[in-house]
Motif scaffolding. Sequence first.
Motif, PDB file in Angstrom:
ATOM      1  N   ASP A 284      -9.337  -0.444  10.484  1.00 56.05           N
ATOM      2  CA  ASP A 284      -8.282  -1.439  10.683  1.00 56.05           C
ATOM      3  C   ASP A 284      -6.997  -1.067   9.960  1.00 56.05           C
ATOM      4  OD1 ASP A 284     -10.014  -2.933  12.207  1.00 56.05           O
ATOM      5  OD2 ASP A 284     -10.517  -4.347  10.605  1.00 56.05           O
ATOM      6  N   GLU A 285      -7.130  -0.405   8.828  1.00 54.94           N
ATOM      7  CA  GLU A 285      -5.973  -0.127   7.982  1.00 54.94           C
ATOM      8  C   GLU A 285      -5.183   1.102   8.419  1.00 54.94           C
ATOM      9  OE1 GLU A 285      -8.619  -2.778   6.501  1.00 54.94           O
ATOM     10  OE2 GLU A 285      -9.095  -0.657   6.764  1.00 54.94           O
ATOM     11  N   TRP A 286      -5.695   1.861   9.381  1.00 52.85           N
ATOM     12  CA  TRP A 286      -5.005   3.083   9.805  1.00 52.85           C
ATOM     13  C   TRP A 286      -3.521   2.871  10.107  1.00 52.85           C
ATOM     14  CZ3 TRP A 286      -9.113   5.085  13.825  1.00 52.85           C
ATOM     15  CH2 TRP A 286     -10.145   5.750  13.144  1.00 52.85           C
ATOM     16  N   PRO A 287      -3.156   1.878  10.953  1.00 59.10           N
ATOM     17  CA  PRO A 287      -1.725   1.753  11.275  1.00 59.10           C
ATOM     18  C   PRO A 287      -0.850   1.550  10.043  1.00 59.10           C
ATOM     19  CG  PRO A 287      -3.042   0.488  12.820  1.00 59.10           C
ATOM     20  CD  PRO A 287      -3.970   0.919  11.736  1.00 59.10           C
ATOM     21  N   LEU A 288      -1.315   0.734   9.081  1.00 55.79           N
ATOM     22  CA  LEU A 288      -0.529   0.510   7.875  1.00 55.79           C
ATOM     23  C   LEU A 288      -0.395   1.778   7.050  1.00 55.79           C
ATOM     24  CD1 LEU A 288      -1.807  -2.932   6.507  1.00 55.79           C
ATOM     25  CD2 LEU A 288       0.329  -2.444   7.712  1.00 55.79           C
ATOM     26  N   ILE A 289      -1.491   2.523   6.915  1.00 56.49           N
ATOM     27  CA  ILE A 289      -1.475   3.740   6.105  1.00 56.49           C
ATOM     28  C   ILE A 289      -0.563   4.784   6.745  1.00 56.49           C
ATOM     29  CG2 ILE A 289      -2.878   5.634   5.228  1.00 56.49           C
ATOM     30  CD1 ILE A 289      -5.240   3.605   5.135  1.00 56.49           C
ATOM     31  N   VAL A 290      -0.709   4.979   8.054  1.00 50.78           N
ATOM     32  CA  VAL A 290       0.127   5.982   8.740  1.00 50.78           C
ATOM     33  C   VAL A 290       1.589   5.561   8.703  1.00 50.78           C
ATOM     34  CG1 VAL A 290       0.597   7.128  10.934  1.00 50.78           C
ATOM     35  CG2 VAL A 290      -1.780   6.776  10.195  1.00 50.78           C
ATOM     36  N   ALA A 291       1.862   4.265   8.908  1.00 53.56           N
ATOM     37  CA  ALA A 291       3.246   3.793   8.836  1.00 53.56           C
ATOM     38  C   ALA A 291       3.841   4.069   7.467  1.00 53.56           C
ATOM     39  CB  ALA A 291       3.311   2.301   9.153  1.00 53.56           C
ATOM     40  N   SER A 292       3.069   3.827   6.406  1.00 52.66           N
ATOM     41  CA  SER A 292       3.567   4.071   5.051  1.00 52.66           C
ATOM     42  C   SER A 292       3.800   5.561   4.807  1.00 52.66           C
ATOM     43  CB  SER A 292       2.578   3.522   4.023  1.00 52.66           C
ATOM     44  OG  SER A 292       3.064   3.710   2.708  1.00 52.66           O
ATOM     45  N   ARG A 307       6.030   0.113  15.940  1.00 49.44           N
ATOM     46  CA  ARG A 307       4.852  -0.122  16.797  1.00 49.44           C
ATOM     47  C   ARG A 307       3.580  -0.206  15.961  1.00 49.44           C
ATOM     48  NH1 ARG A 307       7.253   3.754  20.258  1.00 49.44           N
ATOM     49  NH2 ARG A 307       5.706   5.334  19.641  1.00 49.44           N
ATOM     50  N   LEU A 308       3.511   0.589  14.911  1.00 51.79           N
ATOM     51  CA  LEU A 308       2.322   0.558  14.054  1.00 51.79           C
ATOM     52  C   LEU A 308       2.205  -0.786  13.342  1.00 51.79           C
ATOM     53  CD1 LEU A 308       2.469   4.146  12.521  1.00 51.79           C
ATOM     54  CD2 LEU A 308       0.972   3.325  14.348  1.00 51.79           C
ATOM     55  N   TYR A 309       3.308  -1.312  12.861  1.00 54.27           N
ATOM     56  CA  TYR A 309       3.266  -2.604  12.186  1.00 54.27           C
ATOM     57  C   TYR A 309       2.958  -3.745  13.162  1.00 54.27           C
ATOM     58  CZ  TYR A 309       4.902  -0.730   7.728  1.00 54.27           C
ATOM     59  OH  TYR A 309       4.995  -0.044   6.546  1.00 54.27           O
ATOM     60  N   THR A 310       3.316  -3.560  14.417  1.00 55.93           N
ATOM     61  CA  THR A 310       2.949  -4.556  15.427  1.00 55.93           C
ATOM     62  C   THR A 310       1.444  -4.556  15.662  1.00 55.93           C
ATOM     63  OG1 THR A 310       5.100  -4.347  16.526  1.00 55.93           O
ATOM     64  CG2 THR A 310       3.290  -5.284  17.821  1.00 55.93           C
ATOM     65  N   LEU A 311       0.838  -3.363  15.628  1.00 56.43           N
ATOM     66  CA  LEU A 311      -0.612  -3.264  15.808  1.00 56.43           C
ATOM     67  C   LEU A 311      -1.371  -3.950  14.690  1.00 56.43           C
ATOM     68  CD1 LEU A 311      -1.397   0.424  16.881  1.00 56.43           C
ATOM     69  CD2 LEU A 311      -1.567  -1.629  18.285  1.00 56.43           C
ATOM     70  N   TYR A 312      -0.943  -3.754  13.466  1.00 54.90           N
ATOM     71  CA  TYR A 312      -1.651  -4.285  12.302  1.00 54.90           C
ATOM     72  C   TYR A 312      -0.608  -4.837  11.334  1.00 54.90           C
ATOM     73  CZ  TYR A 312      -5.515  -4.698   8.986  1.00 54.90           C
ATOM     74  OH  TYR A 312      -6.492  -5.190   8.141  1.00 54.90           O
ATOM     75  N   PRO A 313      -0.188  -6.085  11.542  1.00 55.15           N
ATOM     76  CA  PRO A 313       0.906  -6.645  10.748  1.00 55.15           C
ATOM     77  C   PRO A 313       0.572  -6.747   9.263  1.00 55.15           C
ATOM     78  CG  PRO A 313       0.465  -7.969  12.714  1.00 55.15           C
ATOM     79  CD  PRO A 313      -0.664  -7.003  12.578  1.00 55.15           C
ATOM     80  N   VAL A 314       1.619  -6.738   8.474  1.00 55.48           N
ATOM     81  CA  VAL A 314       1.454  -6.958   7.042  1.00 55.48           C
ATOM     82  C   VAL A 314       0.922  -8.365   6.794  1.00 55.48           C
ATOM     83  CG1 VAL A 314       2.717  -7.189   4.872  1.00 55.48           C
ATOM     84  CG2 VAL A 314       3.203  -5.266   6.408  1.00 55.48           C
ATOM     85  N   ASP A 315       1.407  -9.343   7.535  1.00 56.18           N
ATOM     86  CA  ASP A 315       0.947 -10.724   7.382  1.00 56.18           C
ATOM     87  C   ASP A 315      -0.457 -10.894   7.962  1.00 56.18           C
ATOM     88  OD1 ASP A 315       3.321 -11.470   6.202  1.00 56.18           O
ATOM     89  OD2 ASP A 315       4.215 -12.199   8.068  1.00 56.18           O
TER      90      ASP A 315
END
Length: 336
Positions: A284-292, A307-315
């Motif tokens: 689940d955390e992949w999009p956040l990690i790759v975005a960072s 797009r990555l943050y849309t997939l797995y929002p910070v909120d």
Amino acid sequence: MAEAEVLVEEYRGGSLENVHEGHICGVMPNGEVKYAVGNPLHRTFLRSSAKPIQAIPAIVHGVDERYLLDEPEVAMMAASHRAEPIHVAALESMMLKTGVREEQLVCHPTYPLSASARHELIARAGQERRIYHNCSGKHLGVLALCRKMGYSTEDYWHQEHPVQQEILRTMAMMADMRQDEITVGTDGCGFPVAAIPLQNLAAAYLKLACPDLIADPAVRTAVEKISGVMHRNNRMISGTGLICPELLADNNIVAKGGAKGVYCFGLREERLGFALKVMDGSEDEWPLIVASILEQIGYRRKETIDRLYTLYPVDIRNDNNKLVGRNETVFELKTV
């Protein structure tokens, strides 16, 4: 060796609920580590992140040309599909063109991973099938290669089979390793699966993005074809709303994930390869990690990060769309 570091923290009601630790490695064209979090030499099984590499021998030997496979069908060789209708159509066409029968696949019959496809199938009393397995495209590609080369198809998944040995040689070449340095286990689908250090895995993905780094001309041409097909048919590589199609929509990135938290991508313009492992196996955390990672290296294509943050929002929101928490990436890429 460095221990795993915290990559993502999840907060609910202001209190820390979950912690996801892991390792990240970024390499340059000479294979040396440029960025690291945790241990860049952490050895991990590639799982499905190996699929673009496992597809190389079939393309080197012209399986796509021999059986007149179109681009979506070639993409299925590198895919972890969700058995959505577009995936099933391509798989059935592959079987028709290659003469491979569904019962020849060693992967177990299952229902689609796509929730909508699974619900639709159950509603019409459909049955489990081997091609619904998310690795079936890889298996069909290898079976087609066996048919073209005149190899046995009954034991194609055995580590000693000539096709599996060619895959292992290709893996070693792409990862800048000797074959005897690669640990081999068995994947969930029954295929052999390699375990290598993240540094070598990142180097392999850099070559997928930058084939000019590959000395063998036949392999270089095959990689150019595979990566191009993955970009132009990005929806085939996994499923709707998942990270792979979103990253592959960016023609500067070649990316693929695997089970148990391993994710890899190569950047063409920056000439960097990255591999990461979430140690609790979460995806689940992949999009956040790759975005960072992309933000920390100053990646210029902001639309990809968005797009990555849309997939797995910070909120974090609950089932009633109420804000209940927050995801935070807490790692810092260290320059080596």
